[in-house]
Motif scaffolding. Sequence first.
Motif, PDB file in Angstrom:
ATOM      1  N   UNK A 248       0.866  -1.178   0.000  1.00 57.94           N
ATOM      2  CA  UNK A 248       0.000   0.000   0.000  1.00 57.94           C
ATOM      3  C   UNK A 248       0.900   1.224   0.000  1.00 57.94           C
ATOM      4  N   UNK A 281       1.469   7.280   2.145  1.00 60.08           N
ATOM      5  CA  UNK A 281       0.638   6.310   2.863  1.00 60.08           C
ATOM      6  C   UNK A 281      -0.328   5.574   1.940  1.00 60.08           C
ATOM      7  N   UNK A 282      -0.444   6.023   0.718  1.00 60.25           N
ATOM      8  CA  UNK A 282      -1.375   5.357  -0.196  1.00 60.25           C
ATOM      9  C   UNK A 282      -2.823   5.524   0.209  1.00 60.25           C
ATOM     10  N   UNK A 284      -4.303   5.696   3.158  1.00 59.91           N
ATOM     11  CA  UNK A 284      -4.841   5.017   4.341  1.00 59.91           C
ATOM     12  C   UNK A 284      -3.945   5.299   5.551  1.00 59.91           C
ATOM     13  N   UNK A 285      -4.542   5.792   6.611  1.00 61.95           N
ATOM     14  CA  UNK A 285      -3.811   6.056   7.858  1.00 61.95           C
ATOM     15  C   UNK A 285      -4.517   5.365   9.019  1.00 61.95           C
TER      16      UNK A 285
END
Lengths: 366, 366, 366, 366
Positions: A248, A281-282, A284-285
């Motif tokens: 990711x 992060x692509x 997403x966190x």
Amino acid sequence: MTANTFGNLFRFTTWGESHGPAIGCVVDGVPPRLALAEPDIQHWLDRRRPGQSKYTTQRREPDAVRILSGVFEGLTTGAPVSLMIENVDARSKDYGDIKDKFRPGHADYTYWAKYGIRDYRGGGRSSARETACRVAAGAIARGLLNRDLPGLTIRGALVQIGPHRVDDDKWDWAETQNNPFWCPDEAMAAKWADYLDGVRKANSSAGAIIEIRAAGVPVGLGTPVYGKLDSDLAAAMVTINAVKGVEIGDGFAAAETPGHEAHDEMRRGDDGQVRFLSNHAGGILGGISSGQEIVVRFVVKPTSSMPRTSRTIDVEGNEVDIATTGRHDPCVGIRAVPVGEAMMACVLADHWLMRRAEIGPADPST
Amino acid sequence: MTANTFGNLFRFTTWGESHGPAIGCVVDGVPPRLALAEPDIQHWLDRRRPGQSKYTTQRREPDAVRILSGVFEGLTTGAPVSLMIENVDARSKDYGDIKDKFRPGHADYTYWAKYGIRDYRGGGRSSARETACRVAAGAIARGLLNRDLPGLTIRGALVQIGPHRVDDDKWDWAETQNNPFWCPDEAMAAKWADYLDGVRKANSSAGAIIEIRAAGVPVGLGTPVYGKLDSDLAAAMVTINAVKGVEIGDGFAAAETPGHEAHDEMRRGDDGQVRFLSNHAGGILGGISSGQEIVVRFVVKPTSSMPRTSRTIDVEGNEVDIATTGRHDPCVGIRAVPVGEAMMACVLADHWLMRRAEIGPADPST
Amino acid sequence: MTANTFGNLFRFTTWGESHGPAIGCVVDGVPPRLALAEPDIQHWLDRRRPGQSKYTTQRREPDAVRILSGVFEGLTTGAPVSLMIENVDARSKDYGDIKDKFRPGHADYTYWAKYGIRDYRGGGRSSARETACRVAAGAIARGLLNRDLPGLTIRGALVQIGPHRVDDDKWDWAETQNNPFWCPDEAMAAKWADYLDGVRKANSSAGAIIEIRAAGVPVGLGTPVYGKLDSDLAAAMVTINAVKGVEIGDGFAAAETPGHEAHDEMRRGDDGQVRFLSNHAGGILGGISSGQEIVVRFVVKPTSSMPRTSRTIDVEGNEVDIATTGRHDPCVGIRAVPVGEAMMACVLADHWLMRRAEIGPADPST
Amino acid sequence: MTANTFGNLFRFTTWGESHGPAIGCVVDGVPPRLALAEPDIQHWLDRRRPGQSKYTTQRREPDAVRILSGVFEGLTTGAPVSLMIENVDARSKDYGDIKDKFRPGHADYTYWAKYGIRDYRGGGRSSARETACRVAAGAIARGLLNRDLPGLTIRGALVQIGPHRVDDDKWDWAETQNNPFWCPDEAMAAKWADYLDGVRKANSSAGAIIEIRAAGVPVGLGTPVYGKLDSDLAAAMVTINAVKGVEIGDGFAAAETPGHEAHDEMRRGDDGQVRFLSNHAGGILGGISSGQEIVVRFVVKPTSSMPRTSRTIDVEGNEVDIATTGRHDPCVGIRAVPVGEAMMACVLADHWLMRRAEIGPADPST
């Protein structure tokens, strides 16, 4: 255990073997009053359909889908949508060679060792033919996302075949529709064509890396800890045949990035919303979508079936040789692009329904 | 949706925040008559415990586990095992800076945007402190595997920090116990120590790659298609905080390997069983364990908290700067090794129970 | 398998044994920003608490609940809420008689036969003490329902003890708060007191029937076919200790009702909404709530533990006699009223979240 | 949420509407190497088939089942078994009357109110036609139980129609095959025939009570607390159309039984095993099978569709009258007997697999 079912709230159960009478799936959790007809699904199936170029298997399957339930007068009813695709070109040939021998790299040995029986015809249940059902389910997921989250788009591309990677600077999404590889880099598509010709002549096969991107995903999809959006996406992609890894955003490259360059700083956008200054992060966190583009990549190993002799054993434990001469994709990764897109759509649809359940009408983001 | 539960038949539900009174988990599906006492769990928790070297957070938590249920006279009863770990060193400091500001790279923004509330103290629910519960659950899974499958071993190592990768030819499992990095390569451990000193001086942080191996796994763990052993392992690893990618066997390198070198040929071993001539697949074929060593790697991004100023916004959308000065691991990947081992143990235990259900006493492999 | 977990989207996992250090539960799926503090839960626990009249067990448990996670500054965060109740009055007495002998009517024999081990102290995991956790989870469910569906009320009453049934014409909800039986019929409460005195003198025990009603439930809770609101309610009630039957609406009496008197005709109410002319169905049609009052009844068998000799066997198969002399409820059904209410609340909360997922903002009923 | 899926380890997902092209189900978790062919399923479907006597609907459906997957050379493979039954006699008549009007007692109003759409043709998804799929899945469950637990038998009988209950002293299982009611009491069968003639002349319908018994069930099926064998059976039976109550063993009569007569004492049998002196509990203690016969009863309300005028409203809220003139069972409970048997088989198969997972080869009872 969800051996043949994927998803939680939006979920589908697939069935069928490569050379059985049909394959299909039951899609449950489809919200009511969604417009749905066979062409909506056929459109996406046609993208995955085999035999469309010399780089994919020459099996000729029309992959014509029938909707057997769950739709009334053009709209979904909330009842399960049953989809069926008949197997047309399952050649009734002699399976002698693979009947008793385990093809290296395939599920032949492990299925047999576990279950004590296997449908060896074309790989049976472990055939990539099963992925047609994912594409069909994904078409319904897309329909749901299109209706409820109009700006959301899901696109996939092949970014590497063998050692040859696309040049990100030459990335052009439109180009993915112009070559048989879903390649976003025109020059690279030509190189891949040459490369695969060589691979074929060498009676070998090639691996590939696929990238799936979802833009316009609202913030707040994904649940904490064990239902993370990224862990669900990772599982989704690794369930696809021959996938050996998933990442990711920066993925494995994150190991080498210094920390102060690895996170995504935030500023305020002109619209008053958060604006990220990068997307390592692509999207997403902490397992939850941030509103940025979601970026997932996965690797497909080279096709294990090749017209070249390999060492193996047979069901009685004898040491034997095998060469698979059937119709196979030299680079099975190519056809994995629409499958990866479909899995992205299903995961997002599932989490979209989940967010409605969790947050409801008091959703702070709306 | 399994937002806080992991696993199917062997499964655990975790709870607790970094700075709440305690954290814990309920482990369900533990078979009866398994010897279990607190030291069996404490042993593994102590390996993950913070503050054991200068390379991990200086938070001093004894991580003393209590068993509250499910064990009677030293044996499990089949009832759920409730485990609790009190938070001792949760400093009642001023959280002013992170109370209203979103730390880049953390779940701060996404939790807040989704839930409209967050326990900001030490990261709350999204803190890596949650992983202590995984290690505790993993200890029980190990106990089960040890009893039922005596030859099975699970080991983990750190194989890369920043750009520095261990030399596979120098791999020595014993060495992983001799340095604070779980590094199997003595020379590399020294290099990492230097590298991390530099990272610290630069007020930065480092990413890492962890490898988990399971040997002695019987053939036949994993179910077809959507409950593959590898998809469950992939999901398991990506649920660990800060993980951005996972690979099985050759993983992403499989893209570059020619097909004829990528699959694992088979011969007959001296014991009459199948013997694989290589292990590109990482011990899993078609989602089912092959009896070979299972090999999984995952990447942990650099710690997002650093004593260096980053740009961000606050809860009211103002553009602000933030520097986190709390106690943090400069390379959070180090402590992920025992966590990855625990997740491997839990996935294997789950699939072990599943195989019993699926195949039962007529198991063809026994 | 949900051996210790109840519910899907709103769900809780309970743990603990009657005479262990504590019991508790983890409630997952609690929506964020719900006001929650210990007194909100304690209020309902106090209604179930033993030792409050001479008709219930004399075990003195304060049943003081602690919230260990999931709440921050008085509001839920979306993270799991962990609740713990310490066991205070677990007498460390000699369990000699029940240690090796199986009490008839209890789970002693079946637990032992299945698991090969049992915590015999006070019934261990199979003790009705577990139901305190249900009441605690139910309190959170009530909080959610109160916030989101303000008009919804859940009430329970005991409608039969032994052969004595309340007179429906004398039903007064207020009366349920005035006697130790949750009896809605003042005259019947007096009769039950006499009856139970006789039962006690005869060293016997009594069964009971409980009715739970939920008013103000919106139309549309429940899913078709296998997640029916009534099948989930039936399962919920039968999971309560000693319950041997459940019915919805007319229940078993429906067998005798002529068809033309058995269904609920509809007219249009003054508010333009549907108005049912009767409620034989108990508020549920086709598994989905109709907007009418939901009516569920369940039967609790007489307490199996009595100070009277019964024939049984011991763990070695010897024929022996047993008389249980511990502290027990002569009519365990009495304390099942708040438990049944709690289960109703949890099922409704679960289906409320499910409806949000299924239907979302385009809910046709809003 | 399992809206269209039943079971955990042995589980099936059904799809299809009464007047759609077909109905079907996907049965997952079927262990491998079980002999299975279409006649094995057809045998049980034929027992449920409509139109076999004047007491059931005159719809003429051959209910011919096709196996589409999961079976290879006469044996199951462990892959999902997809079953399909085409709808043949779905009359393309004018549905005018029920298209816009809600039939009282049916799911018409609640489906419409919840989903905003409904397939009104023959009841669509809420039609009892769905139960054919349960019978088909139950046939596979029976096959599994027969193989693994040879002494296990499942039988059902109708024990009450309207006010007329069979005489237990005249119970003769063989008799259930001699009349169209599954009635075990020859005299009562004659009485029911007369009674139903009267009901039909009165343009009314009748309710019924069904009893399902399973003998030869091993001790140890069922899990504690929330996956009790009886709670799963209760849910299973209440998911059947028109069921309004369920009871296990003595059921509601337990309320009136004095405690000292309500539990089942134990002695040692000649075989050294436990011998119960009665079976008030219906074969289940603490949620776990005791080895005694399992006894479950459920009540089916009178058919809601009758050729008599009822008051209702239409989709626009107008007050209207309705009389249903289609083909309907005057006592829908009759055909519920094989459905109840099938649900019993599926629940037992599910728990059988679960016990294998929980206890495994160290099973104390073997």
